[in-house]
Design a protein around this motif. Structure first.
Motif, mmCIF file in Angstrom:
data_model
loop_
_atom_site.group_PDB
_atom_site.id
_atom_site.type_symbol
_atom_site.label_atom_id
_atom_site.label_comp_id
_atom_site.label_asym_id
_atom_site.label_seq_id
_atom_site.Cartn_x
_atom_site.Cartn_y
_atom_site.Cartn_z
ATOM 1 N N PRO A 158 43.271 21.046 43.889
ATOM 2 C CA PRO A 158 44.354 21.831 43.283
ATOM 3 C C PRO A 158 43.918 22.563 42.011
ATOM 4 O O PRO A 158 44.298 23.726 41.806
ATOM 5 N N LEU A 159 43.132 21.906 41.167
ATOM 6 C CA LEU A 159 42.664 22.575 39.950
ATOM 7 C C LEU A 159 41.724 23.727 40.283
ATOM 8 O O LEU A 159 41.791 24.803 39.660
ATOM 9 N N LEU A 160 40.858 23.526 41.262
ATOM 10 C CA LEU A 160 39.949 24.595 41.667
ATOM 11 C C LEU A 160 40.718 25.778 42.252
ATOM 12 O O LEU A 160 40.380 26.940 41.995
ATOM 13 N N VAL A 161 41.750 25.497 43.019
ATOM 14 C CA VAL A 161 42.553 26.564 43.627
ATOM 15 C C VAL A 161 43.294 27.356 42.550
ATOM 16 O O VAL A 161 43.356 28.591 42.598
ATOM 17 N N ILE A 162 43.853 26.664 41.562
ATOM 18 C CA ILE A 162 44.556 27.351 40.476
ATOM 19 C C ILE A 162 43.600 28.257 39.700
ATOM 20 O O ILE A 162 43.898 29.420 39.410
ATOM 21 N N ALA A 163 42.418 27.718 39.382
ATOM 22 C CA ALA A 163 41.436 28.510 38.645
ATOM 23 C C ALA A 163 40.962 29.706 39.470
ATOM 24 O O ALA A 163 40.802 30.813 38.941
ATOM 25 N N ALA A 164 40.759 29.498 40.772
ATOM 26 C CA ALA A 164 40.349 30.602 41.641
ATOM 27 C C ALA A 164 41.417 31.683 41.696
ATOM 28 O O ALA A 164 41.113 32.886 41.705
ATOM 29 N N GLY A 165 42.691 31.268 41.713
ATOM 30 C CA GLY A 165 43.778 32.239 41.684
ATOM 31 C C GLY A 165 43.775 33.074 40.410
ATOM 32 O O GLY A 165 44.005 34.287 40.441
ATOM 33 N N LEU A 166 43.500 32.421 39.283
ATOM 34 C CA LEU A 166 43.431 33.155 38.021
ATOM 35 C C LEU A 166 42.260 34.141 38.019
ATOM 36 O O LEU A 166 42.375 35.251 37.482
ATOM 37 N N VAL A 167 41.154 33.744 38.623
ATOM 38 C CA VAL A 167 40.006 34.648 38.721
ATOM 39 C C VAL A 167 40.363 35.886 39.536
ATOM 40 O O VAL A 167 40.087 37.021 39.138
ATOM 41 N N GLY A 168 40.993 35.673 40.687
ATOM 42 C CA GLY A 168 41.373 36.808 41.524
ATOM 43 C C GLY A 168 42.440 37.685 40.889
ATOM 44 O O GLY A 168 42.343 38.913 40.917
ATOM 45 N N GLY A 169 43.442 37.066 40.278
ATOM 46 C CA GLY A 169 44.525 37.829 39.686
ATOM 47 C C GLY A 169 44.109 38.668 38.494
ATOM 48 O O GLY A 169 44.730 39.695 38.201
ATOM 49 N N SER A 170 43.044 38.258 37.808
ATOM 50 C CA SER A 170 42.598 38.989 36.624
ATOM 51 C C SER A 170 41.442 39.936 36.908
ATOM 52 O O SER A 170 40.913 40.563 35.985
#
Length: 424
Positions: free
Chosen positions: A120-132
């Motif tokens: 879950p933490l990796l997925v959240i961080a990956a989402g932030l990478v993609g969104g930014s």
């Protein structure tokens, strides 16, 4: 000399090169093209890098597919908002803070992966990478559309952009996999982070051909996405994204099964190189058939070409399948961008381009997620069944709604009212 046949005319090599050189000689073009080249390379590295990083951290292709999907979905949702802000406030005022956020997000993902954090933490961080992720590709196309508005060379400029994208996706996987194999995915993404910051900030500092900020608003039942035909082209780009997402997973897992994991980047690079060649040759053709017809016929051709991967039981066959599919990709994408430019007014072009690029990112999410689950359950080859299905469905949708892709001339005022729905 021109060789003619039904529906097209093919120019000589000299004439073809002259058309490309004329576009590249546009005053001031290289001032924004050069830094954009630097910024695009890490963008291509990050997409595949998230997949490799999470696979390295968790040991699961399924988990890696979820993280890559999160990054792509976030990019698809945030990209159009970035484009809207760039249209209204200027590209530089959006890119500088976005680059800072992207660097922080990617740094956080690297730290979490190195610490083998929970999924879950990796997925959240990956989402932030993609969104930014900085939307440099859309902004470059908006600069071309602004500089060459209405000129017959605009289609050639879009061909140049697609070739540039494909070259980025040719070299990026080779560099990424090379660094990941020699060191680790962490090192590979640290390099991508450095290139992203440098390239994007240099691009933002160059104002040449950047559209002036406009408070333009398009009144339709869905904003820019609600304009006639835009959602249809976005659907085609979503299907195209599923090609990239599923092939990233499929090629990575199949080369591992064949005992040659280090070849994944080279095989995927072959896809990009073949696409660049296809895009270049596409620019040598003067089409009498409309762009909408070319799009609706190009998609089924791509679906059939991708099926060749299901027969790639050896490394040479894998390279051949990549070359065959890649040859069709750039022409389809060039056609899609050409149609989008003809459907929307100047003041919202960046947002329109980010919608289709975002849809492409969403398709990457769908493709990588579905392919990752299939690989974990049934083996590498099944990953190559995802894209023919999505691309085929998109082709059917566009065929049914073909009339909605007819170009329209948008009025120039800041407040543009365009009804949504089908043309009369």
């Amino acid at each position: 000399m021109t060789v003619s046949s039904s529906g097209l005319s093919v120019t000589t090599w000299t004439e073809t090169m002259k058309s490309y050189l004329n576009v590249l000689a546009t005053p001031g073009a290289w001032r924004f093209l050069a830094p954009a080249l630097i910024a695009r390379l890490p963008f291509a590295m990050v997409q595949m890098g998230v997949l490799l990083l999470v696979r390295w951290s968790t040991g699961s292709y399924g988990a890696a597919g979820v993280a890559a999907a999160a990054a792509a979905v976030a990019q698809a949702l945030a990209g159009p908002q970035t484009g809207r802000l760039a249209d209204r406030h200027g590209q530089a005022r959006v890119l500088v803070p976005q680059t800072a956020v992207h660097a922080l997000a990617l740094g956080a993902l690297l730290i979490l992966a190195a610490a083998h954090a929970s999924l879950p933490l990796l997925v959240i961080a990956a989402g932030l990478v993609g969104g930014s992720a900085p939307q440099v590709s859309a902004m470059v196309r908006a600069r071309w559309a602004h500089r060459l508005d209405g000129a017959p060379t605009l289609n050639t400029a879009f061909a140049v952009e697609s070739i540039t994208d494909e070259l980025s996706f040719t070299f990026a996987p080779v560099l990424l996999v090379g660094l990941a194999t020699a060191f680790s995915p962490v090192v590979a993404l640290v390099v991508a982070l450095a290139l992203s910051v440098v390239g994007t900030l240099l691009f933002a500092a160059v104002r040449t051909a950047a559209p002036e900020p406009r408070p333009a608003r398009v009144r339709s039942s869905g904003g820019v996405l609600g304009l006639r035909g835009v959602a249809l082209v976005a659907a085609a780009f979503l299907a195209m994204g599923s090609v990239f997402g599923s092939l990233q997973v499929g090629v990575t897992s199949l080369t591992a099964e064949l005992g040659r994991p280090g070849l994944a980047g080279a095989v995927y690079g072959t896809l990009g190189a073949a696409s660049a060649v296809g895009g270049f040759l596409y620019g040598a053709v003067s089409w009498s058939v409309s762009a909408r017809v070319r799009l609706v016929t190009g998609l089924p051709l791509l679906a059939v070409a991708i099926l060749a991967f299901t027969f790639a039981e050896t490394v040479p066959l894998l390279y051949g399948a990549a070359a065959l599919a890649g040859f069709v990709i750039a022409p389809v994408m060039i056609t899609g961008f050409t149609i989008i430019e003809s459907l929307v007014p100047d003041g919202v072009r960046t947002e329109a381009f980010t919608w289709v690029i975002g849809a492409n990112g969403l398709g990457i999410a769908v493709g990588s997620l579905a392919a990752g689950q299939l690989v974990d359950r049934f083996g590498a080859v099944t990953a190559f069944l995802v894209a023919p299905v999505t691309v085929g469905l998109a082709a059917l949708l566009l065929l049914v709604r073909l009339g909605s892709l007819r170009p329209q001339i948008a009025p120039a005022p800041s407040a543009v009212r365009v009804p949504s729905g089908n043309p009369s």
